[in-house]
Design an enzyme around this catalytic site. Sequence first.
Site, PDB file in Angstrom:
ATOM      1  N   LYS A  54      23.331  -2.218  -9.089  1.00 38.12           N
ATOM      2  CA  LYS A  54      23.581  -3.310  -9.058  1.00 38.12           C
ATOM      3  C   LYS A  54      25.629  -3.549  -8.159  1.00 38.12           C
ATOM      4  O   LYS A  54      25.737  -4.521  -8.399  1.00 38.12           O
ATOM      5  CB  LYS A  54      24.336  -3.302 -11.042  1.00 38.12           C
ATOM      6  CG  LYS A  54      22.992  -3.675 -11.648  1.00 38.12           C
ATOM      7  CD  LYS A  54      22.710  -3.243 -12.745  1.00 38.12           C
ATOM      8  CE  LYS A  54      21.587  -3.515 -13.654  1.00 38.12           C
ATOM      9  NZ  LYS A  54      21.071  -2.720 -15.372  1.00 38.12           N
ATOM     10  N   GLN A  98      24.862  -0.765 -19.406  1.00 34.86           N
ATOM     11  CA  GLN A  98      23.703   0.091 -19.126  1.00 34.86           C
ATOM     12  C   GLN A  98      23.661   0.572 -20.176  1.00 34.86           C
ATOM     13  O   GLN A  98      24.129   1.740 -20.983  1.00 34.86           O
ATOM     14  CB  GLN A  98      24.091   1.016 -17.678  1.00 34.86           C
ATOM     15  CG  GLN A  98      22.752   1.041 -17.697  1.00 34.86           C
ATOM     16  CD  GLN A  98      21.955   0.189 -16.545  1.00 34.86           C
ATOM     17  OE1 GLN A  98      22.165  -0.489 -15.759  1.00 34.86           O
ATOM     18  NE2 GLN A  98      20.266   0.166 -17.213  1.00 34.86           N
ATOM     19  N   ASP A 121      24.387 -10.072 -19.600  1.00 33.08           N
ATOM     20  CA  ASP A 121      22.875  -9.123 -19.746  1.00 33.08           C
ATOM     21  C   ASP A 121      21.977 -10.168 -20.592  1.00 33.08           C
ATOM     22  O   ASP A 121      21.013 -10.242 -20.882  1.00 33.08           O
ATOM     23  CB  ASP A 121      22.927  -8.129 -20.304  1.00 33.08           C
ATOM     24  CG  ASP A 121      22.298  -7.072 -19.042  1.00 33.08           C
ATOM     25  OD1 ASP A 121      21.601  -7.307 -18.001  1.00 33.08           O
ATOM     26  OD2 ASP A 121      23.111  -5.600 -19.282  1.00 33.08           O
TER      27      ASP A 121
END
Length: 295
Positions: A54, A98, A121
């Site tokens: 990412k 994460q 997200d």
Amino acid sequence: MTARLIDGKAAGAAIRQQVAARVAEFEQRAGRAPGLATVLVGEDPASAVYVRSKNRATAEAGMAGFAHNLPDTTSEAELLDLVAALNADDRVDGILVQLPLPSQIDSERVIAAIDPAKDVDGFHPINAGRLAAGLEALVPCTPLGCLHLIRQELCSIAGLEAVVIGRSNIVGKPMAQLLLGENATVTIAHSKTRDLPAVVRRADIVVAAVGRPEMVRGGWIKPGATVIDVGINRLPTDDGKGRLVGDVAFAEAVEVAGAISPVPGGVGPMTIAMLMRNTLVAAHRRAGLADPEGL
Ligand code: NAP
């Protein structure tokens, strides 16, 4: 019949290219690049690989990256302090924490602490609620990527029967909402669904997000259906390296489906592409600009 292969690698690369071009435009208008902050807590090897890719994609898109790597002893209060600082930092348009987090940290509390406008997200309850209500939202990257692939494959989704197998907040539920938004007739199947093969056999569109290697057999698929395989399962091999397979028995399904996404090279590359897209969109909305067109 042999199904068309849905090439997520090519589709993901095309989106990332489009995003990079729009990043340059945004920078001219806003006087700064869009910024994505990634937060990795601990040393889980799979999470470290995901976060590294990412961060790399962020740099390749010309965005500003803010990588935070914290030890696995980090307390919930320390992580919440970092999230608060990132919420307040104007250079940061997107915040990605994460998952999974170490056991001393309540993930739901951390997700709820992220500014919904920076929740790239799409996991914040406000974004989940806005998606369910049909309002503008930041949408989870994996189902958004699946929808892109389905749209590329089918001229029109309206009226088609779609079956989503799996009801997680990350994939299954938002996937079902997106398909409903496209006027599909949507069924969500899960571990308590009775006669899953018969339910799947009705579907013009199947999205499998289960986490069980090759569970969906070729005989479950309606001839000509579009099959999107979200599963990522590693099977052991003699050389110890392991082999990645999806939730769909590919060799069987490819003989029946109209189109199918492979694992790897299907949904996986779309997830990071959509993270870049969401960060660009978040930057535009925070700067009071209209959403970038065509993304
Ligand atoms: P999850 O949270 O574990 O959810 C799995 C879902 O599958 C649950 O809703 C569960 O039902 C359902 N399920 C389990 N066994 C079943 C069965 N025998 N029959 C029907 N449904 C069953 O998983 P997730 O996070 O959604 O991820 C699903 C898969 O996608 C995993 O392989 C994951 O690695 C992969 N994934 C890939 C990407 C990507 O970028 N490509 C991103 C995210 C996830 P219940 O709710 O009843 O338990």
